[in-house]
Design a protein around this motif. Structure first.
Motif, PDB file in Angstrom:
ATOM      1  N   PHE A 145       0.639  -1.320   0.083  1.00 43.10           N
ATOM      2  CA  PHE A 145      -0.039   0.149   0.078  1.00 43.10           C
ATOM      3  C   PHE A 145       0.995   1.266   0.113  1.00 43.10           C
ATOM      4  CE2 PHE A 145      -2.256  -3.607   1.180  1.00 43.10           C
ATOM      5  CZ  PHE A 145      -3.490  -3.584   0.310  1.00 43.10           C
ATOM      6  N   SER A 146       1.921   1.234  -0.842  1.00 41.82           N
ATOM      7  CA  SER A 146       2.899   2.101  -0.924  1.00 41.82           C
ATOM      8  C   SER A 146       1.936   3.642  -1.352  1.00 41.82           C
ATOM      9  CB  SER A 146       3.815   2.196  -1.867  1.00 41.82           C
ATOM     10  OG  SER A 146       4.504   0.955  -1.704  1.00 41.82           O
ATOM     11  N   ASP A 147       2.555   4.671  -0.875  1.00 46.39           N
ATOM     12  CA  ASP A 147       1.818   5.860  -1.545  1.00 46.39           C
ATOM     13  C   ASP A 147       1.589   6.036  -2.855  1.00 46.39           C
ATOM     14  OD1 ASP A 147       1.463   6.852   1.296  1.00 46.39           O
ATOM     15  OD2 ASP A 147       3.872   7.616   1.143  1.00 46.39           O
ATOM     16  N   PRO A 148       0.602   6.299  -3.530  1.00 48.36           N
ATOM     17  CA  PRO A 148       0.446   6.184  -5.075  1.00 48.36           C
ATOM     18  C   PRO A 148       0.895   7.216  -6.028  1.00 48.36           C
ATOM     19  CG  PRO A 148      -1.835   6.778  -3.839  1.00 48.36           C
ATOM     20  CD  PRO A 148      -0.840   6.502  -2.887  1.00 48.36           C
ATOM     21  N   TRP A 149       1.199   8.587  -5.429  1.00 47.07           N
ATOM     22  CA  TRP A 149       1.895   9.445  -6.291  1.00 47.07           C
ATOM     23  C   TRP A 149       1.247   9.531  -7.487  1.00 47.07           C
ATOM     24  CZ3 TRP A 149       3.564  13.241  -3.166  1.00 47.07           C
ATOM     25  CH2 TRP A 149       4.140  12.650  -1.772  1.00 47.07           C
ATOM     26  N   PRO A 150      -0.098   9.674  -7.709  1.00 39.16           N
ATOM     27  CA  PRO A 150      -0.621   9.612  -8.990  1.00 39.16           C
ATOM     28  C   PRO A 150      -0.166  10.592 -10.013  1.00 39.16           C
ATOM     29  CG  PRO A 150      -2.315  10.679  -7.465  1.00 39.16           C
ATOM     30  CD  PRO A 150      -1.009  10.124  -6.515  1.00 39.16           C
ATOM     31  N   LYS A 157       8.675   9.851  -9.510  1.00 39.79           N
ATOM     32  CA  LYS A 157       9.896   9.363  -9.131  1.00 39.79           C
ATOM     33  C   LYS A 157       9.716   8.978  -7.594  1.00 39.79           C
ATOM     34  CE  LYS A 157      12.874  11.834 -12.271  1.00 39.79           C
ATOM     35  NZ  LYS A 157      13.941  12.667 -12.804  1.00 39.79           N
ATOM     36  N   ARG A 158       8.820   9.422  -6.627  1.00 34.35           N
ATOM     37  CA  ARG A 158       8.526   9.018  -5.367  1.00 34.35           C
ATOM     38  C   ARG A 158       7.637   7.842  -5.193  1.00 34.35           C
ATOM     39  NH1 ARG A 158       5.841  14.867  -3.303  1.00 34.35           N
ATOM     40  NH2 ARG A 158       7.391  16.216  -4.302  1.00 34.35           N
ATOM     41  N   ARG A 159       7.407   7.283  -6.337  1.00 34.47           N
ATOM     42  CA  ARG A 159       6.817   6.061  -6.104  1.00 34.47           C
ATOM     43  C   ARG A 159       7.865   5.096  -5.647  1.00 34.47           C
ATOM     44  NH1 ARG A 159       3.917   6.833 -11.819  1.00 34.47           N
ATOM     45  NH2 ARG A 159       2.518   8.351 -11.464  1.00 34.47           N
ATOM     46  N   LEU A 160       7.421   4.100  -4.696  1.00 38.14           N
ATOM     47  CA  LEU A 160       8.625   3.155  -4.533  1.00 38.14           C
ATOM     48  C   LEU A 160       8.809   2.082  -5.475  1.00 38.14           C
ATOM     49  CD1 LEU A 160       7.550   2.655  -0.405  1.00 38.14           C
ATOM     50  CD2 LEU A 160       9.366   4.231  -1.447  1.00 38.14           C
ATOM     51  N   THR A 161       7.969   2.007  -6.547  1.00 34.54           N
ATOM     52  CA  THR A 161       8.212   1.159  -7.478  1.00 34.54           C
ATOM     53  C   THR A 161       8.675   1.982  -8.804  1.00 34.54           C
ATOM     54  OG1 THR A 161       5.785   1.633  -8.291  1.00 34.54           O
ATOM     55  CG2 THR A 161       6.332  -0.662  -6.761  1.00 34.54           C
ATOM     56  N   GLU A 181      -1.086  -0.329 -11.998  1.00 33.17           N
ATOM     57  CA  GLU A 181      -0.577  -0.394 -13.371  1.00 33.17           C
ATOM     58  C   GLU A 181       0.703   0.279 -13.675  1.00 33.17           C
ATOM     59  OE1 GLU A 181      -5.273  -0.543 -14.744  1.00 33.17           O
ATOM     60  OE2 GLU A 181      -4.301   1.299 -15.146  1.00 33.17           O
ATOM     61  N   HIS A 182       0.956   1.531 -13.209  1.00 32.55           N
ATOM     62  CA  HIS A 182       2.027   2.066 -13.315  1.00 32.55           C
ATOM     63  C   HIS A 182       3.453   1.249 -12.967  1.00 32.55           C
ATOM     64  CE1 HIS A 182       0.503   5.916 -14.202  1.00 32.55           C
ATOM     65  NE2 HIS A 182       0.148   6.060 -12.994  1.00 32.55           N
ATOM     66  N   SER A 183       3.134   0.414 -11.593  1.00 25.84           N
ATOM     67  CA  SER A 183       4.171  -0.319 -11.295  1.00 25.84           C
ATOM     68  C   SER A 183       4.475  -1.566 -12.083  1.00 25.84           C
ATOM     69  CB  SER A 183       3.610  -0.782  -9.641  1.00 25.84           C
ATOM     70  OG  SER A 183       3.653   0.325  -9.208  1.00 25.84           O
ATOM     71  N   ASP A 201      -4.208  -1.390  -2.933  1.00 29.08           N
ATOM     72  CA  ASP A 201      -5.761  -1.325  -3.566  1.00 29.08           C
ATOM     73  C   ASP A 201      -6.033  -0.181  -4.527  1.00 29.08           C
ATOM     74  OD1 ASP A 201      -4.877   1.158  -1.729  1.00 29.08           O
ATOM     75  OD2 ASP A 201      -6.904   1.764  -2.149  1.00 29.08           O
ATOM     76  N   ASN A 202      -4.542   0.462  -5.111  1.00 30.96           N
ATOM     77  CA  ASN A 202      -4.695   1.672  -5.943  1.00 30.96           C
ATOM     78  C   ASN A 202      -4.401   0.989  -7.309  1.00 30.96           C
ATOM     79  OD1 ASN A 202      -3.942   3.753  -7.799  1.00 30.96           O
ATOM     80  ND2 ASN A 202      -4.308   4.890  -5.831  1.00 30.96           N
ATOM     81  N   GLN A 203      -5.439   0.933  -8.299  1.00 29.24           N
ATOM     82  CA  GLN A 203      -5.317   0.242  -9.628  1.00 29.24           C
ATOM     83  C   GLN A 203      -4.465   1.149 -10.323  1.00 29.24           C
ATOM     84  OE1 GLN A 203      -9.032   0.253 -11.615  1.00 29.24           O
ATOM     85  NE2 GLN A 203      -8.016  -0.419 -13.614  1.00 29.24           N
ATOM     86  N   GLY A 204      -4.108   2.614 -10.275  1.00 27.72           N
ATOM     87  CA  GLY A 204      -3.390   3.223 -11.131  1.00 27.72           C
ATOM     88  C   GLY A 204      -1.905   2.931 -10.741  1.00 27.72           C
TER      89      GLY A 204
END
Ligand code: SAM
Length: 213
Positions: free
Chosen positions: A116-121, A127-131, A160-162, A154-157
């Motif tokens: 449940f990493s912060d999504p940073w949409p 670049k802040r996304r942990l993936t 998908e980005h990951s 839980d975050n679909q976006g």
């Protein structure tokens, strides 16, 4: 996430160096000295209040665990759990994951959990996304060859980005569920966020990816 300021948190953390490692850079390349054994080491990046990592450590005593959390006001709850549980195979680090290579050497870590990493949409915050690829490089630099990342959200976006980020980096997909709680996956240990979001009816996405080296 919203973080409440807890001025007493820092002092309490300093009082428990046996649980929240005070000088983690001293153990780079020699974490077995902290645990006093040669068991594999799994880390959770963004451990939050520590429910997942504490239960993992309780359930799997032959694996060592480290929960990494940026905010002292959040990790304090994980510390309270650990004081209560007194598990020899779990430690916490109150550090920023961008500095992982200061604290871990190549081959120190066998597996990374991201829950449940912060999504940073927003694209400008990607670049802040942990993936993000820079983090994938950091994990690769501290893991054994063929190490794995296990990721839930839980975050679909973000999911998908990951998946795109994992694929572009050359990671192999070992497992994927687009609805974990309706899947046949056994032995799932819930995180705080997972409990909160699944109670609201959100579906949980999960994957396991592996470095090819
Ligand atoms: N994993 C927990 C769960 O599933 O209940 C907490 C999820 S919460 C949305 C994400 C956590 O990651 C927050 O506590 C945040 O402070 C932490 N975090 C985000 N970026 C981080 C970083 N660069 N280093 C360490 N922790 C980080």
């Amino acid at each position: 996430m919203r973080v409440r300021h807890k001025p007493w948190a820092k002092e309490k953390i300093e009082q428990h160096p046996q649980y929240i490692v005070a000088n983690p850079e001293e153990y780079k390349g020699k974490w077995h000295e902290v645990f006093n054994n040669d068991q594999p080491l799994h880390i959770e990046v963004g451990t939050g209040k520590g429910q997942f990592i504490t239960e993992m450590a309780r359930t799997n005593p032959t694996i060592n665990y480290i929960g990494i959390e940026l905010y002292d006001s959040v990790i304090i709850t994980a510390l309270e759990r650990l004081i209560e549980a007194d598990l020899p195979n779990l430690r916490l680090l109150n550090v920023n994951a961008v500095d992982l290579s200061k604290y871990f050497a190549k081959n120190d870590v066998n597996q990374v959990y991201l829950n449940f990493s912060d999504p940073w949409p927003k694209y400008r915050h990607r670049k802040r996304r942990l993936t993000y690829k820079d983090f994938l490089k950091l994990y690769e630099d501290i893991m054994v060859d063929g190490g794995e990342i296990h990721f839930k959200t839980d975050n679909q976006g973000l999911f998908e980005h990951s998946l795109i980020s994992f694929s572009e980096y050359g990671l192999l997909l070992k497992y994927i569920s687009l609805d974990l709680h309706k899947s046949e996956y056994e032995g799932n240990i819930m995180t705080e966020y997972e409990e909160k979001f699944s109670e609201k009816g959100s579906r949980i996405y999960r994957c396991e990816v592996k470095y090819q080296n």
